[in-house]
Enzyme design. Structure first.
Site, mmCIF file in Angstrom:
data_model
loop_
_atom_site.group_PDB
_atom_site.id
_atom_site.type_symbol
_atom_site.label_atom_id
_atom_site.label_comp_id
_atom_site.label_asym_id
_atom_site.label_seq_id
_atom_site.Cartn_x
_atom_site.Cartn_y
_atom_site.Cartn_z
ATOM 1 N N GLY A 196 -101.171 -73.723 6.948
ATOM 2 C CA GLY A 196 -101.421 -72.284 6.958
ATOM 3 C C GLY A 196 -102.362 -71.912 8.088
ATOM 4 O O GLY A 196 -103.240 -71.064 7.932
ATOM 5 N N ASP A 219 -97.422 -73.502 9.890
ATOM 6 C CA ASP A 219 -97.363 -72.224 9.177
ATOM 7 C C ASP A 219 -95.910 -71.768 9.145
ATOM 8 O O ASP A 219 -95.011 -72.473 9.634
ATOM 9 C CB ASP A 219 -98.260 -71.176 9.855
ATOM 10 C CG ASP A 219 -98.841 -70.176 8.862
ATOM 11 O OD1 ASP A 219 -98.065 -69.649 8.034
ATOM 12 O OD2 ASP A 219 -100.048 -69.909 8.901
ATOM 13 N N ASP A 239 -92.305 -74.672 5.462
ATOM 14 C CA ASP A 239 -92.708 -74.164 4.158
ATOM 15 C C ASP A 239 -93.568 -75.228 3.473
ATOM 16 O O ASP A 239 -93.087 -76.328 3.183
ATOM 17 C CB ASP A 239 -91.464 -73.863 3.323
ATOM 18 C CG ASP A 239 -91.774 -73.260 1.959
ATOM 19 O OD1 ASP A 239 -92.951 -73.329 1.531
ATOM 20 O OD2 ASP A 239 -90.848 -72.730 1.324
ATOM 21 N N MET A 240 -94.827 -74.910 3.218
ATOM 22 C CA MET A 240 -95.749 -75.904 2.658
ATOM 23 C C MET A 240 -95.382 -76.306 1.233
ATOM 24 O O MET A 240 -95.865 -77.326 0.730
ATOM 25 C CB MET A 240 -97.187 -75.389 2.694
ATOM 26 C CG MET A 240 -97.454 -74.150 1.894
ATOM 27 S SD MET A 240 -99.151 -73.556 2.199
ATOM 28 C CE MET A 240 -99.083 -71.955 1.358
ATOM 29 N N HIS A 257 -106.778 -70.126 -2.133
ATOM 30 C CA HIS A 257 -107.125 -68.976 -2.978
ATOM 31 C C HIS A 257 -106.000 -67.945 -3.030
ATOM 32 O O HIS A 257 -106.059 -67.004 -3.820
ATOM 33 C CB HIS A 257 -108.443 -68.338 -2.521
ATOM 34 C CG HIS A 257 -108.361 -67.583 -1.227
ATOM 35 N ND1 HIS A 257 -109.383 -66.798 -0.762
ATOM 36 C CD2 HIS A 257 -107.388 -67.485 -0.292
ATOM 37 C CE1 HIS A 257 -109.054 -66.246 0.389
ATOM 38 N NE2 HIS A 257 -107.843 -66.652 0.690
#
Length: 352
Positions: A196, A219, A239-240, A257
């Site tokens: 990200g 990312d 895509d993580m 978060h």
């Protein structure tokens, strides 16, 4: 002192506090005004206390209205007011005002302009509905803007640029604090994937500070497509939740978060798969809430960030140390440690 007198004083203080809550938006509005006018830049470049008349001329502002803006900011110690002579006062910079300098080394301008934008402020009008609607998974951001944060950013390049600039602004300050506060975290790390990583700001600072590191900025494809190219950093789209490029360590700053515990655990498991079993680690830079510390300014910022999470997405939240322990253990990490840095966030090292 009688109980009645104590009660009256408490009620008087409560009235003052509620007025401050009611007018709390004024502070960010005036700070945004100062940024748009370039007040901090002009005063800093002047080099000595700057008279109102010269400041007004330089900014092409109406003097009496500018005086009222400056009076407000001096009261909140954004600028200092100093005597030039017996008849004239001038305004000078402070550590706080230097955060409002465009392009300054520690500038927070991009972040301030982002969080004060109409798109970002609109969701707050729907916060109470979010709390009441237990069965509704639509975030206040989506109610206000018609799309969730990520879809809106993808469909609106101007907002996406504002968002990425704000994240880059935060990254510069947080990464510098990480480098200065706990450089040992990167000892022995030869390759680092920034999960990200956005436009690559954080990773570029890390590989500059630790030149032995080969960086992978990972990312979504549309994000890395506009990320700057670099010899020491490879931009990879993906895509993580599916897979993460292999590296000695995975780095996540203000990413986890954004997701609830279940999704957070999925991301962490993918990070665990991407690092070596024997010497790999995941480096997490996030807030760690401390619920019971009254009067703690840093702790109060963490709690405010948690309210931002609730307003902006349907799953975002800041976590306590106990909550971090839970998601890390559920992801298969056997141990972790937490280190405070000179920022709102902490550095968490997690090991397989």
């Amino acid at each position: 002192m009688g109980d009645m007198e104590v009660t009256r004083k408490e009620e008087a203080r409560a009235e003052i506090k509620i007025w401050n809550y009611m007018l709390g938006y004024v502070k960010i509005a005036v700070v945004k005004c100062a940024i748009e006018l370039g007040i901090a830049d002009v005063i800093e470049n002047y080099g000595s206390p700057m008279p109102l008349s010269e400041l007004a001329t330089a900014l092409r502002c109406e003097p009496s209205r500018l005086h009222r803006i400056m009076r407000f900011m001096v009261h909140y110690r954004i600028f200092k007011q100093e005597h030039i002579n017996h008849h004239t006062v001038g305004f000078s910079s402070t550590p706080l005002s230097r955060l409002l300098i465009k392009g300054g080394e520690k500038s927070m301008v991009a972040f301030i302009l982002f969080v004060s934008s109409p798109t970002w402020l609109a969701p707050w009008h729907s916060l109470s509905a979010r709390v009441l609607e237990t069965g509704n998974d639509i975030s206040p951001f989506e109610v206000a803007n018609g799309k969730d944060l990520w879809s809106y950013a993808e469909a609106n390049p101007d907002f996406s640029e504002l968002f990425n600039n704000a994240m880059g602004c935060d990254a510069r300050l947080t990464v510098q604090a990480t480098i200065e506060g706990c450089p040992e975290v990167f000892d022995g790390v030869k390759s680092l994937v920034d999960v990200g990583g956005g436009n690559g700001t954080a990773l570029s600072l890390l590989v500059k500070a630790f030149p032995w590191i080969r960086g992978i900025n990972f990312d979504l494809p549309h994000v890395v497509a506009v990320a700057p190219k670099s010899d020491s950093i490879e931009n990879v789209g993906g895509d993580m939740f599916m897979s993460i490029p292999n590296a000695d360590a995975a780095f996540l700053m203000w990413v986890l978060h954004d997701w609830d515990d279940e999704e957070c655990i999925k991301i962490l498991k993918k990070c665990r798969e991407a690092i070596p079993e024997d010497k790999g680690k995941v480096i997490i830079v996030e807030a760690v809430l401390e619920e019971d510390k009254e009067g703690d300014e840093l702790g109060a910022v963490g709690l405010m960030l948690d309210m931002v999470m609730m307003a902006i997405t349907n799953k975002r939240k800041e976590r306590t140390l106990k909550e971090w322990s839970y998601v890390l253990q559920q992801s298969g990490f056997t141990r972790f440690n937490v280190k405070p840095i000179r920022a709102v966030k902490f550095v968490i090292e997690a090991y397989p």
